[in-house]
Design a protein around this motif. Sequence first.
Motif, PDB file in Angstrom:
ATOM      1  N   ASN A 146       0.839  -1.205   0.000  1.00 39.58           N
ATOM      2  CA  ASN A 146       0.000   0.000   0.000  1.00 39.58           C
ATOM      3  C   ASN A 146       0.868   1.247   0.000  1.00 39.58           C
ATOM      4  OD1 ASN A 146      -2.370  -1.387   0.047  1.00 39.58           O
ATOM      5  ND2 ASN A 146      -2.567  -1.350   2.290  1.00 39.58           N
ATOM      6  N   ILE A 149      -3.819   5.066   1.587  1.00 43.34           N
ATOM      7  CA  ILE A 149      -5.145   4.492   1.833  1.00 43.34           C
ATOM      8  C   ILE A 149      -6.088   5.675   1.992  1.00 43.34           C
ATOM      9  CG2 ILE A 149      -6.551   3.056   3.376  1.00 43.34           C
ATOM     10  CD1 ILE A 149      -3.600   1.945   4.252  1.00 43.34           C
ATOM     11  N   GLN A 163      -7.317   0.758  -0.549  1.00 43.05           N
ATOM     12  CA  GLN A 163      -5.862   0.543  -0.546  1.00 43.05           C
ATOM     13  C   GLN A 163      -5.302   0.719  -1.956  1.00 43.05           C
ATOM     14  OE1 GLN A 163      -4.821  -2.916   2.245  1.00 43.05           O
ATOM     15  NE2 GLN A 163      -6.759  -3.575   1.364  1.00 43.05           N
ATOM     16  N   SER A 165      -1.790   0.756  -4.196  1.00 41.24           N
ATOM     17  CA  SER A 165      -0.380   0.350  -4.120  1.00 41.24           C
ATOM     18  C   SER A 165       0.511   1.240  -4.975  1.00 41.24           C
ATOM     19  CB  SER A 165      -0.247  -1.087  -4.619  1.00 41.24           C
ATOM     20  OG  SER A 165      -0.502  -1.120  -6.016  1.00 41.24           O
ATOM     21  N   SER A 355      -7.677  -1.397  -7.142  1.00 40.43           N
ATOM     22  CA  SER A 355      -7.227  -1.590  -5.755  1.00 40.43           C
ATOM     23  C   SER A 355      -7.353  -3.051  -5.336  1.00 40.43           C
ATOM     24  CB  SER A 355      -8.114  -0.717  -4.856  1.00 40.43           C
ATOM     25  OG  SER A 355      -8.238  -1.253  -3.564  1.00 40.43           O
ATOM     26  N   LEU A 359      -9.200  -1.829   3.320  1.00 40.26           N
ATOM     27  CA  LEU A 359      -8.332  -2.213   4.429  1.00 40.26           C
ATOM     28  C   LEU A 359      -9.136  -2.831   5.576  1.00 40.26           C
ATOM     29  CD1 LEU A 359      -5.387  -1.972   5.590  1.00 40.26           C
ATOM     30  CD2 LEU A 359      -6.129   0.183   6.624  1.00 40.26           C
TER      31      LEU A 359
END
Length: 506
Positions: A146, A149, A163, A165, A355, A359
């Motif tokens: 990640n 967020i 999330q 990355s 995504s 989370l």
Amino acid sequence: MNSIIEKITTTALQAPEKICYKNGEETHTYQELLQKSDRIASFLQDKFLPAKSPIIIFGGQQFEMLVMFLGAIKAGHAYIPVDDGSDPSRVIQINEVAKPALILNWSNITDFGVDTPQVTKEELTQVLASDNNIYDSNRSVGPDDNFYIIFTSGTTGTPKGVQISTNNILDFANWAENEFDYSGEMKMLLQAPFSFDLSVFDIYPGLMSGVTLNIVDKDTTKNFGKLQEAIINSDFNTWVSTPSFFEMCLLFRGFDAEHMPQLNKFIFCGEELTHATAKKLLKKFPDAELYNTYGPTENTVAITSIRIDQDSLEKFDRLPIGYLKSNMDYRINGLVDETTGQLTGELLVSGPDVSKGYLNNPTQTEKAFEMIDGQMFYHTGDMISVADDGLLFYHGRTDFQIKMHGYRIELEEVDSMLGNLEQIKQSCTVPLYNNKKQVSKMIACIVLENDFIDDDEKDLAADIKDSLKATTMEYMIPNVLKFVKQLPISKNGKIDRKTLIGEINE
Ligand code: AMP
């Protein structure tokens, strides 16, 4: 080293004295961004926080916020941007879901009501002025880790943490740089709060390309006079915002190509770009490049784009949202529309910008993300149709679809028709529910164009309804037209339909 940090560093080292951040008279260079974020990284790594644990970064649109974002990534921690204009309970909610290791607090709030350790603005100021800049880049945020967020607004229920990355952002940034020709010559308007991913349009592809970010912050945006001055006296050449923010600025005298000849590119995202807004823009800035882009936070900022010009205005009553990025795949959960012959339904997307989910929230992740033929697809909740050449059109949120007297109606479809009438500047149509929770009426809240504000409301309502009757079915015509001075706007600068539904049904 994290690949985004690597690219920003390479660009920055080529022109260390270049201004990366400008907010009124305040400016900061790329060199400062690199050096100060190293210090934050060093400070964070010295704390030996649990590996990869996220960090809340709380504040506004200050330079130090960007420094802390990059510092967290260098140190190996995803950041959760929380805007200091949020209700304090938001920190409590996010803290509970994300279980962050730390809060970096660039505000004057002393107590968030949570146990998570925090670093105050005073301490952070000392860190930023210190000599400690050594950190281990092997511990930085990795390609699939990640990066940030972003929490959804959570007007109903618990907010969800999307999330994103390093690879998600890299893919978005590479596409955006190509699509919109980012270069060191660019001076970009950055108005969106950093907790809204529209700001990422500026921040990552921007810093990777060596642009200058021109901040117009919340305090300025709230004050008509200040905002007018900030916009009219600015020297930025690239505009990024929601269409609603642009509409607000249309009232400013001198907001046109004659007074702002350098402003030659407009990028919109986040909500529908109406035909009327695009028409006004091209009248004021006839030679400017105007882009409509679309994307949910879960797909990293934007995944479609199209240039809108005079031809598009002539060709389409409701503007298209563009073509999907070529490395992404889609499905439409729907049927071929009998009248248009176009496949219409909910858009599902898959590909490198999607995504990995929410989370610590497997239930919501499972609801919104689905594995189809070995690929993970995200359910956008948007009604989309596709033309033969792959051009996509937006028809509204699936959750803004109502049933009234048996008819299925897209509220945004009604607003799109209203928006095409000369009397109407903006509208937001909402359902009125009866005590059985059925929709009993459709109420259109309307902001009039200046030329019509003094007209008799009864006559106006009759004229508007007559115009609608000529083009649409009776059941699509709102029962009540309510003329208002302004519509509620969310913190992210979009027309806030959910709030209006609440107000109408109070
Ligand atoms: P957010 O996740 O807050 O960025 O909101 C994403 C949602 O905003 C999308 O799912 C759409 O409903 C809407 N949206 C974004 N861009 C556009 C656009 N160009 N036209 C119409 N709706 C849009």
